[in-house]
Scaffold this motif. Structure first.
Motif, PDB file in Angstrom:
ATOM      1  N   ALA A  23      -0.527  -1.826  19.720  1.00  0.00           N
ATOM      2  CA  ALA A  23      -0.126  -3.040  19.000  1.00  0.00           C
ATOM      3  C   ALA A  23      -1.231  -4.087  19.081  1.00  0.00           C
ATOM      4  O   ALA A  23      -1.530  -4.783  18.097  1.00  0.00           O
ATOM      5  N   ALA A  24      -1.864  -4.181  20.257  1.00  0.00           N
ATOM      6  CA  ALA A  24      -2.959  -5.136  20.433  1.00  0.00           C
ATOM      7  C   ALA A  24      -4.145  -4.767  19.552  1.00  0.00           C
ATOM      8  O   ALA A  24      -4.823  -5.644  18.998  1.00  0.00           O
ATOM      9  N   VAL A  25      -4.408  -3.467  19.405  1.00  0.00           N
ATOM     10  CA  VAL A  25      -5.503  -3.020  18.541  1.00  0.00           C
ATOM     11  C   VAL A  25      -5.238  -3.423  17.094  1.00  0.00           C
ATOM     12  O   VAL A  25      -6.128  -3.905  16.390  1.00  0.00           O
ATOM     13  N   VAL A  26      -3.997  -3.228  16.650  1.00  0.00           N
ATOM     14  CA  VAL A  26      -3.646  -3.599  15.272  1.00  0.00           C
ATOM     15  C   VAL A  26      -3.879  -5.089  15.052  1.00  0.00           C
ATOM     16  O   VAL A  26      -4.554  -5.502  14.099  1.00  0.00           O
ATOM     17  N   LEU A  27      -3.338  -5.914  15.936  1.00  0.00           N
ATOM     18  CA  LEU A  27      -3.470  -7.361  15.775  1.00  0.00           C
ATOM     19  C   LEU A  27      -4.922  -7.808  15.914  1.00  0.00           C
ATOM     20  O   LEU A  27      -5.370  -8.716  15.212  1.00  0.00           O
ATOM     21  N   GLY A  28      -5.658  -7.152  16.807  1.00  0.00           N
ATOM     22  CA  GLY A  28      -7.052  -7.518  17.019  1.00  0.00           C
ATOM     23  C   GLY A  28      -7.985  -7.057  15.921  1.00  0.00           C
ATOM     24  O   GLY A  28      -9.156  -7.447  15.895  1.00  0.00           O
ATOM     25  N   SER A  29      -7.478  -6.244  15.004  1.00  0.00           N
ATOM     26  CA  SER A  29      -8.315  -5.765  13.902  1.00  0.00           C
ATOM     27  C   SER A  29      -8.570  -6.854  12.864  1.00  0.00           C
ATOM     28  O   SER A  29      -9.532  -6.780  12.098  1.00  0.00           O
ATOM     29  N   PHE A  30      -7.697  -7.865  12.837  1.00  0.00           N
ATOM     30  CA  PHE A  30      -7.848  -8.947  11.863  1.00  0.00           C
ATOM     31  C   PHE A  30      -8.829  -9.984  12.395  1.00  0.00           C
ATOM     32  O   PHE A  30      -8.784 -10.359  13.564  1.00  0.00           O
ATOM     33  N   THR A  31      -9.718 -10.428  11.542  1.00  0.00           N
ATOM     34  CA  THR A  31     -10.697 -11.444  11.914  1.00  0.00           C
ATOM     35  C   THR A  31     -10.743 -12.512  10.831  1.00  0.00           C
ATOM     36  O   THR A  31     -10.138 -12.363   9.762  1.00  0.00           O
ATOM     37  N   ALA A  63       8.781  -8.086  13.952  1.00  0.00           N
ATOM     38  CA  ALA A  63       8.603  -9.153  14.943  1.00  0.00           C
ATOM     39  C   ALA A  63       7.879 -10.360  14.351  1.00  0.00           C
ATOM     40  O   ALA A  63       7.547 -11.299  15.080  1.00  0.00           O
ATOM     41  N   HIS A  64       7.625 -10.329  13.041  1.00  0.00           N
ATOM     42  CA  HIS A  64       6.933 -11.413  12.327  1.00  0.00           C
ATOM     43  C   HIS A  64       5.501 -11.619  12.813  1.00  0.00           C
ATOM     44  O   HIS A  64       4.944 -12.707  12.678  1.00  0.00           O
ATOM     45  N   LEU A  65       4.936 -10.556  13.370  1.00  0.00           N
ATOM     46  CA  LEU A  65       3.541 -10.622  13.799  1.00  0.00           C
ATOM     47  C   LEU A  65       2.596 -10.142  12.697  1.00  0.00           C
ATOM     48  O   LEU A  65       1.391 -10.378  12.765  1.00  0.00           O
ATOM     49  N   LEU A  66       3.149  -9.463  11.709  1.00  0.00           N
ATOM     50  CA  LEU A  66       2.382  -9.028  10.542  1.00  0.00           C
ATOM     51  C   LEU A  66       3.128  -9.399   9.269  1.00  0.00           C
ATOM     52  O   LEU A  66       4.356  -9.459   9.250  1.00  0.00           O
ATOM     53  N   SER A  76      -1.579  -8.814   6.692  1.00  0.00           N
ATOM     54  CA  SER A  76      -2.230  -9.970   7.300  1.00  0.00           C
ATOM     55  C   SER A  76      -1.389 -10.398   8.496  1.00  0.00           C
ATOM     56  O   SER A  76      -0.246  -9.947   8.661  1.00  0.00           O
ATOM     57  N   LEU A  77      -1.943 -11.259   9.337  1.00  0.00           N
ATOM     58  CA  LEU A  77      -1.200 -11.724  10.508  1.00  0.00           C
ATOM     59  C   LEU A  77      -0.006 -12.564  10.075  1.00  0.00           C
ATOM     60  O   LEU A  77      -0.080 -13.339   9.122  1.00  0.00           O
ATOM     61  N   GLY A  78       1.102 -12.423  10.805  1.00  0.00           N
ATOM     62  CA  GLY A  78       2.343 -13.088  10.436  1.00  0.00           C
ATOM     63  C   GLY A  78       2.523 -14.448  11.084  1.00  0.00           C
ATOM     64  O   GLY A  78       1.728 -14.871  11.930  1.00  0.00           O
ATOM     65  N   PRO A  79       3.590 -15.149  10.707  1.00  0.00           N
ATOM     66  CA  PRO A  79       3.812 -16.520  11.189  1.00  0.00           C
ATOM     67  C   PRO A  79       4.012 -16.627  12.695  1.00  0.00           C
ATOM     68  O   PRO A  79       3.697 -17.654  13.289  1.00  0.00           O
ATOM     69  N   GLN A  80       4.522 -15.566  13.327  1.00  0.00           N
ATOM     70  CA  GLN A  80       4.731 -15.637  14.772  1.00  0.00           C
ATOM     71  C   GLN A  80       3.404 -15.747  15.517  1.00  0.00           C
ATOM     72  O   GLN A  80       3.345 -16.314  16.614  1.00  0.00           O
ATOM     73  N   VAL A  81       2.333 -15.246  14.914  1.00  0.00           N
ATOM     74  CA  VAL A  81       1.012 -15.366  15.536  1.00  0.00           C
ATOM     75  C   VAL A  81       0.615 -16.831  15.634  1.00  0.00           C
ATOM     76  O   VAL A  81       0.011 -17.266  16.620  1.00  0.00           O
TER      77      VAL A  81
END
Length: 253
Positions: A23-31, A63-66, A76-81
């Motif tokens: 999950a961290a890899v997925v979220l960390g892929s966005f820059t 989880a609103h993370l994407l 893209s990253l979601g509002p929870q981020v």
């Protein structure tokens, strides 16, 4: 024969750890440079099958993370981020340390006071106090990423960070060699002053140090009418005094 799953030093099972890591890899892929990614790109980042990658994106969306745009088929990253980022910024030690100094400075100059930190690419606002007595207040959004060379805070970081910590600085100086003299002037004065553009906003910024290293920039933001362009104005001197006192409290120089 025991059928228990292997556990880590913290007692978590290996599959649980792998799930978190993926999950961290997925979220960390966005820059900042690539805020939108396809499922194929996320699959490549994970190094798994597309079906596995899809399961992770589905869970992160729940989880609103994407976010997922059906029209473009991009994630893209979601509002929870944003909520988590705000919590992370609020927890930065420099924010707690700077807050009383910011409030004191605001009451002295009656202008918006902004605190920014370096996010690895540019200055990012982590705190803004704007409860001035003006009828119209200038608000600066927490989380706003400021222009690296046009903003006063961005120029402060360009001036005081080691050059290799500012991505693209060499290219910037090749395109605009006059900035080298501007950065040197900022280092000498300890202040950065931007000129008001079409919106008439003027900003004065100064560095905050901890152990000799710049950790933040504090700025006064107002209109071209209320904020003087004179680097020796009472407002500029108040900002310098405040940032130096804060730096001394942090063990800076």
């Amino acid at each position: 024969m025991s059928t228990s799953k292997p556990k880590s030093e913290t007692g978590e099972t290996a599959p649980t750890i792998q799930t978190v890591e993926r999950a961290a890899v997925v979220l960390g892929s966005f820059t900042v440079a690539k805020p939108y990614l396809s499922l194929n790109e996320l699959t490549a980042s994970l190094g798994t099958s597309k079906a596995t990658a899809h399961r992770y994106t589905k869970a992160l969306r729940a989880a609103h993370l994407l976010r997922y745009d059906e029209r473009t088929a991009l994630y893209s990253l979601g509002p929870q981020v944003l909520t988590l980022a705000a919590s992370a910024r609020a927890g930065l030690p420099i924010v707690a340390a700077a807050e009383p100094y910011m409030e004191s400075l605001l009451h002295e100059v009656d202008e918006t006071v902004v605190l920014s930190v370096w996010d690895g690419e540019t200055a990012t606002v982590v705190r803004s106090v704007d409860n001035t007595d003006h009828i119209i207040r200038i608000g600066v959004r927490s989380g706003a990423r400021l222009d690296l060379t046009d903003s006063a805070q961005g120029r402060v970081f360009c001036s005081f960070l080691p050059p290799d910590q500012v991505p693209g600085l060499k290219s910037i100086l090749r395109r605009a060699p006059e900035l080298a003299a501007e950065f040197e002037n900022i280092r000498e004065l300890g202040l950065s002053l931007n000129s008001p553009d079409i919106n008439g906003v003027r900003t004065i910024a100064a560095p905050i140090f901890e152990g000799g290293t710049i950790v933040a920039s504090m700025a006064i933001v107002g209109t071209a009418v209320t904020v003087s362009a004179d680097v020796d104005s009472p407002m500029a001197r108040a900002l310098l005094r405040t940032t130096r006192e804060l730096s001394e409290g942090l063990g800076g120089s």
